[in-house]
Write a protein that holds these residues in place. Structure first.
Motif, PDB file in Angstrom:
ATOM      1  N   GLU A  11     -27.319 -13.006  42.793  1.00 27.60           N
ATOM      2  CA  GLU A  11     -28.183 -13.410  41.680  1.00 27.60           C
ATOM      3  C   GLU A  11     -28.413 -14.917  41.641  1.00 27.60           C
ATOM      4  O   GLU A  11     -29.525 -15.372  41.362  1.00 27.60           O
ATOM      5  N   PHE A  12     -27.371 -15.689  41.897  1.00 30.59           N
ATOM      6  CA  PHE A  12     -27.476 -17.128  41.673  1.00 30.59           C
ATOM      7  C   PHE A  12     -27.895 -17.917  42.911  1.00 30.59           C
ATOM      8  O   PHE A  12     -28.263 -19.084  42.786  1.00 30.59           O
ATOM      9  N   VAL A  13     -27.839 -17.319  44.068  1.00 30.27           N
ATOM     10  CA  VAL A  13     -28.256 -18.043  45.273  1.00 30.27           C
ATOM     11  C   VAL A  13     -29.365 -17.304  46.011  1.00 30.27           C
ATOM     12  O   VAL A  13     -30.461 -17.832  46.193  1.00 30.27           O
ATOM     13  N   VAL A  14     -29.086 -16.073  46.423  1.00 27.48           N
ATOM     14  CA  VAL A  14     -30.049 -15.339  47.252  1.00 27.48           C
ATOM     15  C   VAL A  14     -31.322 -15.025  46.480  1.00 27.48           C
ATOM     16  O   VAL A  14     -32.431 -15.288  46.973  1.00 27.48           O
ATOM     17  N   VAL A  15     -31.205 -14.492  45.278  1.00 28.56           N
ATOM     18  CA  VAL A  15     -32.391 -14.133  44.491  1.00 28.56           C
ATOM     19  C   VAL A  15     -33.181 -15.385  44.094  1.00 28.56           C
ATOM     20  O   VAL A  15     -34.415 -15.398  44.147  1.00 28.56           O
ATOM     21  N   VAL A  16     -32.461 -16.446  43.704  1.00 30.31           N
ATOM     22  CA  VAL A  16     -33.149 -17.694  43.344  1.00 30.31           C
ATOM     23  C   VAL A  16     -33.910 -18.247  44.556  1.00 30.31           C
ATOM     24  O   VAL A  16     -35.063 -18.673  44.431  1.00 30.31           O
ATOM     25  N   SER A  17     -33.269 -18.207  45.733  1.00 27.92           N
ATOM     26  CA  SER A  17     -33.938 -18.668  46.956  1.00 27.92           C
ATOM     27  C   SER A  17     -35.151 -17.800  47.262  1.00 27.92           C
ATOM     28  O   SER A  17     -36.222 -18.310  47.630  1.00 27.92           O
ATOM     29  N   PHE A  18     -34.979 -16.494  47.099  1.00 31.88           N
ATOM     30  CA  PHE A  18     -36.089 -15.571  47.359  1.00 31.88           C
ATOM     31  C   PHE A  18     -37.253 -15.828  46.405  1.00 31.88           C
ATOM     32  O   PHE A  18     -38.418 -15.869  46.834  1.00 31.88           O
ATOM     33  N   ILE A  19     -36.971 -15.991  45.114  1.00 27.31           N
ATOM     34  CA  ILE A  19     -38.040 -16.231  44.131  1.00 27.31           C
ATOM     35  C   ILE A  19     -38.777 -17.534  44.448  1.00 27.31           C
ATOM     36  O   ILE A  19     -40.008 -17.609  44.355  1.00 27.31           O
ATOM     37  N   THR A  20     -38.018 -18.552  44.862  1.00 30.80           N
ATOM     38  CA  THR A  20     -38.644 -19.833  45.223  1.00 30.80           C
ATOM     39  C   THR A  20     -39.593 -19.665  46.400  1.00 30.80           C
ATOM     40  O   THR A  20     -40.733 -20.145  46.377  1.00 30.80           O
ATOM     41  N   VAL A  21     -39.134 -18.957  47.432  1.00 33.38           N
ATOM     42  CA  VAL A  21     -39.976 -18.727  48.611  1.00 33.38           C
ATOM     43  C   VAL A  21     -41.146 -17.807  48.268  1.00 33.38           C
ATOM     44  O   VAL A  21     -42.267 -17.999  48.755  1.00 33.38           O
ATOM     45  N   ALA A  22     -40.889 -16.805  47.421  1.00 35.53           N
ATOM     46  CA  ALA A  22     -41.958 -15.878  47.020  1.00 35.53           C
ATOM     47  C   ALA A  22     -43.077 -16.629  46.291  1.00 35.53           C
ATOM     48  O   ALA A  22     -44.265 -16.338  46.487  1.00 35.53           O
ATOM     49  N   TYR A  23     -42.707 -17.590  45.468  1.00 37.23           N
ATOM     50  CA  TYR A  23     -43.726 -18.400  44.776  1.00 37.23           C
ATOM     51  C   TYR A  23     -44.513 -19.225  45.782  1.00 37.23           C
ATOM     52  O   TYR A  23     -45.735 -19.339  45.699  1.00 37.23           O
ATOM     53  N   TYR A  24     -43.789 -19.789  46.754  1.00 37.11           N
ATOM     54  CA  TYR A  24     -44.433 -20.578  47.801  1.00 37.11           C
ATOM     55  C   TYR A  24     -45.403 -19.723  48.615  1.00 37.11           C
ATOM     56  O   TYR A  24     -46.465 -20.199  49.047  1.00 37.11           O
ATOM     57  N   LEU A  25     -45.053 -18.441  48.805  1.00 38.16           N
ATOM     58  CA  LEU A  25     -45.882 -17.517  49.586  1.00 38.16           C
ATOM     59  C   LEU A  25     -46.698 -16.575  48.691  1.00 38.16           C
ATOM     60  O   LEU A  25     -47.033 -15.470  49.106  1.00 38.16           O
ATOM     61  N   ARG A  26     -46.989 -17.017  47.481  1.00 40.23           N
ATOM     62  CA  ARG A  26     -47.615 -16.117  46.501  1.00 40.23           C
ATOM     63  C   ARG A  26     -48.964 -15.562  46.963  1.00 40.23           C
ATOM     64  O   ARG A  26     -49.398 -14.512  46.505  1.00 40.23           O
ATOM     65  N   SER A  27     -49.621 -16.244  47.887  1.00 41.51           N
ATOM     66  CA  SER A  27     -50.905 -15.744  48.395  1.00 41.51           C
ATOM     67  C   SER A  27     -50.720 -14.821  49.599  1.00 41.51           C
ATOM     68  O   SER A  27     -51.706 -14.352  50.176  1.00 41.51           O
ATOM     69  N   GLU A  28     -49.451 -14.569  49.989  1.00 42.77           N
ATOM     70  CA  GLU A  28     -49.153 -13.719  51.146  1.00 42.77           C
ATOM     71  C   GLU A  28     -48.120 -12.656  50.751  1.00 42.77           C
ATOM     72  O   GLU A  28     -46.963 -12.707  51.180  1.00 42.77           O
ATOM     73  N   PRO A  29     -48.526 -11.683  49.930  1.00 41.86           N
ATOM     74  CA  PRO A  29     -47.574 -10.711  49.374  1.00 41.86           C
ATOM     75  C   PRO A  29     -46.853  -9.864  50.423  1.00 41.86           C
ATOM     76  O   PRO A  29     -45.704  -9.481  50.219  1.00 41.86           O
ATOM     77  N   LEU A  30     -47.492  -9.575  51.550  1.00 48.35           N
ATOM     78  CA  LEU A  30     -46.845  -8.750  52.569  1.00 48.35           C
ATOM     79  C   LEU A  30     -45.640  -9.483  53.151  1.00 48.35           C
ATOM     80  O   LEU A  30     -44.584  -8.864  53.384  1.00 48.35           O
ATOM     81  N   LYS A  31     -45.757 -10.768  53.377  1.00 46.63           N
ATOM     82  CA  LYS A  31     -44.626 -11.540  53.893  1.00 46.63           C
ATOM     83  C   LYS A  31     -43.495 -11.596  52.870  1.00 46.63           C
ATOM     84  O   LYS A  31     -42.310 -11.522  53.230  1.00 46.63           O
ATOM     85  N   VAL A  32     -43.842 -11.702  51.601  1.00 54.56           N
ATOM     86  CA  VAL A  32     -42.827 -11.690  50.544  1.00 54.56           C
ATOM     87  C   VAL A  32     -42.093 -10.354  50.550  1.00 54.56           C
ATOM     88  O   VAL A  32     -40.863 -10.296  50.441  1.00 54.56           O
ATOM     89  N   PHE A  33     -42.831  -9.283  50.692  1.00 52.98           N
ATOM     90  CA  PHE A  33     -42.232  -7.942  50.737  1.00 52.98           C
ATOM     91  C   PHE A  33     -41.281  -7.801  51.922  1.00 52.98           C
ATOM     92  O   PHE A  33     -40.190  -7.242  51.796  1.00 52.98           O
ATOM     93  N   LEU A  34     -41.680  -8.325  53.076  1.00 51.72           N
ATOM     94  CA  LEU A  34     -40.838  -8.223  54.273  1.00 51.72           C
ATOM     95  C   LEU A  34     -39.552  -9.044  54.112  1.00 51.72           C
ATOM     96  O   LEU A  34     -38.478  -8.615  54.541  1.00 51.72           O
ATOM     97  N   ILE A  35     -39.652 -10.212  53.474  1.00 56.86           N
ATOM     98  CA  ILE A  35     -38.453 -11.015  53.223  1.00 56.86           C
ATOM     99  C   ILE A  35     -37.527 -10.286  52.257  1.00 56.86           C
ATOM    100  O   ILE A  35     -36.298 -10.270  52.447  1.00 56.86           O
TER     101      ILE A  35
END
Length: 393
Positions: A11-35
């Motif tokens: 919750e405090f490291v992996v999910v936060v890192s994922f949410i940060t990257v997901a925001y960065y890749l917000r225009s590329e939802p398929l890549k977010v899904f794969l991550i």
């Protein structure tokens, strides 16, 4: 209690890192899904799809990393592969290391870091990104508690410095941790570089020089000191890994010696080099697969082999880019040949070659894109002068 520690890590490291990257890749939802799929796989492997004891080394990394975190005297030396890898794991800012999933989450963070560096270093493209996110072996080893992602990270940095920045000494400095993480990979990186410089600087004499080197190395290796040392070292590795297949039970090893093929010389050595280069790329062959994992690996091997043929058929306009591709092919040849000669276990073969395959395709695809951009620049300057029509980069 271990489950609670892993939830905190998640919750405090992996999910936060994922949410940060997901925001960065917000225009590329398929890549977010794969991550996101990479995160799920961490909890779908050990003790779900197979027992964690199937790769028992994982527990050693957890144990020694905990000792470093607790500032207690580790049970291994720092200059050992296990000790140095565990030290690096212990330094990565994950709150708790209490299970193989903890180290697996660290490896996911390393995976995520490399993915972001692809963008930071301008190596990223649709082909590079999707290869990196979909390559099954990378998915597997970035979800386990093993040292392979550390090896990949330092290989990535060193090859990037060599290929794109052309700083040879600095690339060797960045590669130096690999000497403790996986010494043979460092030798293969250096060997691939030496092979590259020989071919690059030979010019029109390249094939004559290569032929002379092959003759000396294959027929009279004792006349080339470095080759002779490498020859003896490879033979030592081969027999050690052959014995490892039988847990160093020397009675069994003695009985199985008839199936062991020592390194030869001359024509037979050349045959072995060609044979094991292709065998390393393709094993396990599909009829050798004994379980679903090996079947997936076999299919992956055939796809990768086809992709290697496909990208090498591309015409390259820029001479500088051709030279860099030559280095990648030298590195692939040296790594697959040496690993092919010494590795007998199918699982080990996949594990040993996957960092080289990742490096090969990431940089090869980047160089192909660079050549395409160069082609467009040439045509923009005067397409009629070269008889070409512009293409989209």
């Amino acid at each position: 209690m271990t489950f609670i520690y892993d939830i905190v890590n998640l919750e405090f490291v992996v999910v936060v890192s994922f949410i940060t990257v997901a925001y960065y890749l917000r225009s590329e939802p398929l890549k977010v899904f794969l991550i996101f799929g990479h995160i799920l796989v961490i909890f779908l492997l050990n003790d779900v799809l197979f027992p964690a004891s199937y790769m028992s080394d994982q527990f050693q990394y957890v144990k020694i990393s905990q000792q470093f975190r607790g500032f207690s005297l580790p049970s291994v030396t720092l200059d050992s592969t296990l000790g140095f890898s565990s030290l690096l794991f212990s330094l990565i800012p994950l709150p708790f290391i209490h299970s193989v999933q903890s180290i697996a989450m660290i490896n996911f963070l390393i995976f995520l870091t490399i993915f972001l560096l692809l963008r930071k270093f301008n190596l990223s493209s649709q082909k590079v990104d999707y290869f990196f996110l979909l390559f099954p072996s990378l998915l597997l080893y970035s979800s386990l508690a093993l040292r392979d992602m550390l090896v990949l990270f330092f290989m990535f940095i060193s090859v990037y410095t060599f290929v794109t920045r052309e700083k040879i000494l600095l690339s060797l400095v960045f590669a130096s941790p690999i000497m403790l993480l996986k010494f043979q990979n460092y030798l293969m990186f250096v060997g691939g570089g030496i092979f590259y410089f020989i071919l690059k600087n030979a010019g029109r004499r390249r094939y004559v020089l290569l032929g002379a080197f092959i003759f000396l190395a294959a027929f009279i290796p004792e006349k080339v000191p470095l080759v002779n040392q490498l020859y003896e070292r490879i033979e030592w590795w081969r027999f050690a890994l052959f014995a490892d297949q039988y847990s160093y039970d020397w009675d069994v090893v003695d009985k199985m010696k008839g199936y062991y093929e020592p390194l030869g010389t001359g024509i037979f050595l050349l045959y072995q080099v060609v044979k094991y280069f292709f065998y390393m790329l393709l094993k396990p062959l599909i009829w050798q697969a004994d379980n679903p994992f090996q079947l997936i690996q076999s299919i992956e091997n055939m796809v990768i082999f086809g992709m290697i043929i496909w990208i090498n058929r591309k015409k390259i306009l820029n001479e500088k880019i051709r030279e860099k591709i030559l280095f990648l092919n030298c590195l692939l040849f040296v790594s697959m040949t040496i690993n092919g000669l010494v590795v007998f276990n199918f699982g080990s073969a996949v594990r040993y070659k996957f960092p080289f395959i990742v490096i090969y395709f990431v940089f090869f695809l980047y160089l192909l894109r660079s050549d395409r951009l160069f082609l467009n620049q040439v045509m923009s300057a005067g397409p009629s002068a070269v008889g070409l029509r512009p293409v989209n980069a």
